[in-house]
Design a protein around this motif. Sequence first.
Motif, PDB file in Angstrom:
ATOM      1  N   GLU A   1      23.139  41.465 -75.929  1.00 27.66           N
ATOM      2  CA  GLU A   1      22.143  40.731 -76.703  1.00 27.66           C
ATOM      3  C   GLU A   1      21.383  41.742 -77.542  1.00 27.66           C
ATOM      4  OE1 GLU A   1      21.177  36.734 -74.285  1.00 27.66           O
ATOM      5  OE2 GLU A   1      20.596  38.534 -73.210  1.00 27.66           O
ATOM      6  N   LEU A   2      21.193  41.407 -78.818  1.00 23.81           N
ATOM      7  CA  LEU A   2      20.598  42.338 -79.777  1.00 23.81           C
ATOM      8  C   LEU A   2      19.315  41.745 -80.329  1.00 23.81           C
ATOM      9  CD1 LEU A   2      23.958  42.262 -80.166  1.00 23.81           C
ATOM     10  CD2 LEU A   2      23.423  44.113 -81.722  1.00 23.81           C
ATOM     11  N   TYR A   3      18.207  42.426 -80.064  1.00 24.39           N
ATOM     12  CA  TYR A   3      16.891  42.012 -80.563  1.00 24.39           C
ATOM     13  C   TYR A   3      16.595  42.820 -81.820  1.00 24.39           C
ATOM     14  CZ  TYR A   3      16.487  40.099 -75.835  1.00 24.39           C
ATOM     15  OH  TYR A   3      16.705  39.400 -74.672  1.00 24.39           O
ATOM     16  N   VAL A   4      16.429  42.119 -82.940  1.00 23.45           N
ATOM     17  CA  VAL A   4      16.194  42.800 -84.219  1.00 23.45           C
ATOM     18  C   VAL A   4      15.012  42.140 -84.927  1.00 23.45           C
ATOM     19  CG1 VAL A   4      18.637  43.413 -84.451  1.00 23.45           C
ATOM     20  CG2 VAL A   4      17.803  41.318 -85.521  1.00 23.45           C
ATOM     21  N   ALA A   5      14.427  42.868 -85.869  1.00 21.45           N
ATOM     22  CA  ALA A   5      13.354  42.288 -86.679  1.00 21.45           C
ATOM     23  C   ALA A   5      13.913  41.076 -87.431  1.00 21.45           C
ATOM     24  CB  ALA A   5      12.819  43.318 -87.662  1.00 21.45           C
ATOM     25  N   ALA A   6      13.134  40.013 -87.487  1.00 20.43           N
ATOM     26  CA  ALA A   6      13.596  38.764 -88.097  1.00 20.43           C
ATOM     27  C   ALA A   6      14.151  38.977 -89.503  1.00 20.43           C
ATOM     28  CB  ALA A   6      12.454  37.744 -88.116  1.00 20.43           C
ATOM     29  N   GLU A   7      13.523  39.857 -90.268  1.00 22.74           N
ATOM     30  CA  GLU A   7      13.958  40.054 -91.657  1.00 22.74           C
ATOM     31  C   GLU A   7      15.306  40.770 -91.763  1.00 22.74           C
ATOM     32  OE1 GLU A   7      10.766  43.313 -90.909  1.00 22.74           O
ATOM     33  OE2 GLU A   7      11.163  41.236 -90.293  1.00 22.74           O
TER      34      GLU A   7
ATOM     35  N   GLN B   1       8.573  37.186 -85.051  1.00 21.31           N
ATOM     36  CA  GLN B   1       8.996  38.422 -85.721  1.00 21.31           C
ATOM     37  C   GLN B   1      10.349  38.914 -85.220  1.00 21.31           C
ATOM     38  OE1 GLN B   1       5.610  37.670 -84.482  1.00 21.31           O
ATOM     39  NE2 GLN B   1       4.960  39.805 -84.235  1.00 21.31           N
ATOM     40  N   THR B   2      10.878  38.257 -84.162  1.00 22.79           N
ATOM     41  CA  THR B   2      12.060  38.764 -83.479  1.00 22.79           C
ATOM     42  C   THR B   2      13.230  37.795 -83.601  1.00 22.79           C
ATOM     43  OG1 THR B   2      10.570  39.773 -81.859  1.00 22.79           O
ATOM     44  CG2 THR B   2      12.908  39.691 -81.280  1.00 22.79           C
ATOM     45  N   ALA B   3      14.375  38.317 -84.034  1.00 17.54           N
ATOM     46  CA  ALA B   3      15.630  37.545 -84.014  1.00 17.54           C
ATOM     47  C   ALA B   3      16.475  38.045 -82.846  1.00 17.54           C
ATOM     48  CB  ALA B   3      16.378  37.710 -85.324  1.00 17.54           C
ATOM     49  N   LEU B   4      17.268  37.141 -82.275  1.00 21.53           N
ATOM     50  CA  LEU B   4      18.106  37.497 -81.138  1.00 21.53           C
ATOM     51  C   LEU B   4      19.533  37.013 -81.397  1.00 21.53           C
ATOM     52  CD1 LEU B   4      18.657  38.508 -78.268  1.00 21.53           C
ATOM     53  CD2 LEU B   4      17.612  36.413 -77.389  1.00 21.53           C
ATOM     54  N   LEU B   5      20.464  37.960 -81.366  1.00 18.97           N
ATOM     55  CA  LEU B   5      21.887  37.670 -81.536  1.00 18.97           C
ATOM     56  C   LEU B   5      22.596  38.020 -80.237  1.00 18.97           C
ATOM     57  CD1 LEU B   5      20.704  38.272 -84.443  1.00 18.97           C
ATOM     58  CD2 LEU B   5      23.000  38.989 -85.078  1.00 18.97           C
TER      59      LEU B   5
ATOM     60  N   THR C   1      15.686  29.234 -87.522  1.00 17.57           N
ATOM     61  CA  THR C   1      15.747  30.665 -87.240  1.00 17.57           C
ATOM     62  C   THR C   1      15.997  31.419 -88.546  1.00 17.57           C
ATOM     63  OG1 THR C   1      18.122  31.048 -86.948  1.00 17.57           O
ATOM     64  CG2 THR C   1      16.949  30.006 -85.091  1.00 17.57           C
ATOM     65  N   PRO C   2      15.800  32.742 -88.539  1.00 14.33           N
ATOM     66  CA  PRO C   2      16.057  33.525 -89.756  1.00 14.33           C
ATOM     67  C   PRO C   2      17.517  33.478 -90.205  1.00 14.33           C
ATOM     68  CG  PRO C   2      14.793  34.818 -88.155  1.00 14.33           C
ATOM     69  CD  PRO C   2      15.232  33.574 -87.463  1.00 14.33           C
ATOM     70  N   LEU C   3      18.421  33.038 -89.325  1.00 11.62           N
ATOM     71  CA  LEU C   3      19.841  32.991 -89.663  1.00 11.62           C
ATOM     72  C   LEU C   3      20.288  31.643 -90.226  1.00 11.62           C
ATOM     73  CD1 LEU C   3      21.067  34.998 -86.567  1.00 11.62           C
ATOM     74  CD2 LEU C   3      21.561  35.624 -88.935  1.00 11.62           C
ATOM     75  N   PHE C   4      19.394  30.676 -90.263  1.00 10.28           N
ATOM     76  CA  PHE C   4      19.763  29.334 -90.722  1.00 10.28           C
ATOM     77  C   PHE C   4      20.459  29.337 -92.089  1.00 10.28           C
ATOM     78  CE2 PHE C   4      19.175  25.228 -92.712  1.00 10.28           C
ATOM     79  CZ  PHE C   4      19.473  24.343 -91.692  1.00 10.28           C
TER      80      PHE C   4
END
Length: 367
Positions: free
Chosen positions: A199-205, A143-147, A7-10
């Motif tokens: 839950e927060l959907y944000v752009a991956a970047e 394109q989507t990150a989820l926290l 994931t983008p958070l790795f």
Amino acid sequence: MSDLKRTPLFPIYTQYGTPRVIDFGGWELPVQFTGIQKEHDAVRHQAGLFDVSHMGEVTITGVNAEAYVQKLTTNDVTKLSNGQAQYSLMCNEAGGVVDDLLVYRLEADRFMLVINASNIDKDMEWLQSHLIEGVQLNNISEQTALLALQGPAAEEILRKVTSVPVHELKAFSFLTDVELGGLKALVSRTGYTGEDGFELYVAAEHAIEVWTLLMEAGEAYGLQPVGLGARDTLRFEAKLPLYGQELSALVSPLEASVGFFVKLDKGDFIGREALIRQKESGIPRKLVGIEMVDRGIPRSHYPVYADDRLIGEVTSGTQSPTLKRNLGLALIEAGYSGLGTEVWVEIREKRLKAIVVKAPFYKRDHK
């Protein structure tokens, strides 16, 4: 693990203790950061932050978008207003579950489906194979990150990073374009823990920036990063189903105790006829809670017996971190589903006594 997706958070996992990562459905994800019990307790009593960016997101747009979603899912999407979401399921023609999912109504002709990570490819094939005119599908998962910010302090923490009145959101409602430190997010009052949360959907970047913002805002509240281990124990205590365990192509929503989300009277949808037949003829199996009487922990796929014969199997089980009891969910013949019924779980070739108990095992106190 180099061939696994990340994931983008790795890249920021190592900022938090020494996370133990595993292969989870083709993704390299953390089981724990500081320990499952500690992380579980943080969500029950303060707050936890989860990286669930491996989940899939699909947008459905076009003049026939609502009719299409209505045909593919078991819940009644016509009941949603813009800014509302619902839990639902996609079934096959035999009434088995293709996937369970969240449906977000963005606008009258625009929806977002949130699907399980291990099912993204399969679900996309299923959706494509039933596509109708006037509908466009777009897989925006990459394109989507989820926290997920979960726990009693989640609302206060989120209010520290936005001027938008997120505290006014009711369960299963959401706001788009919420500004968090200059970044935009879709913020939804949903979760998978049995606690209040978002839950927060944000752009991956922007994932790392948003994660860091929330962790800093939550420090005074005891906010902890949480891995898959506690995510599983939290959802288990709240009897929230996991696809591949409580739900599968061979298990119907009626058997898995999520029949509330199947609206048989809404009109036609895939699997409806099979589900009506099952309801009319008597649902053969039922998902129940069990508690061990003998010493042992029930685990997924352990056989369950009664009257000296196999009646089903454990779908999930553990020693409950909140209750300190050895508990399980089991899919068994409906005739044995009454509270207090004695059953026997086979653990390492020994049959150990358990009883059917009320589930969910944990329910939060609503203020």
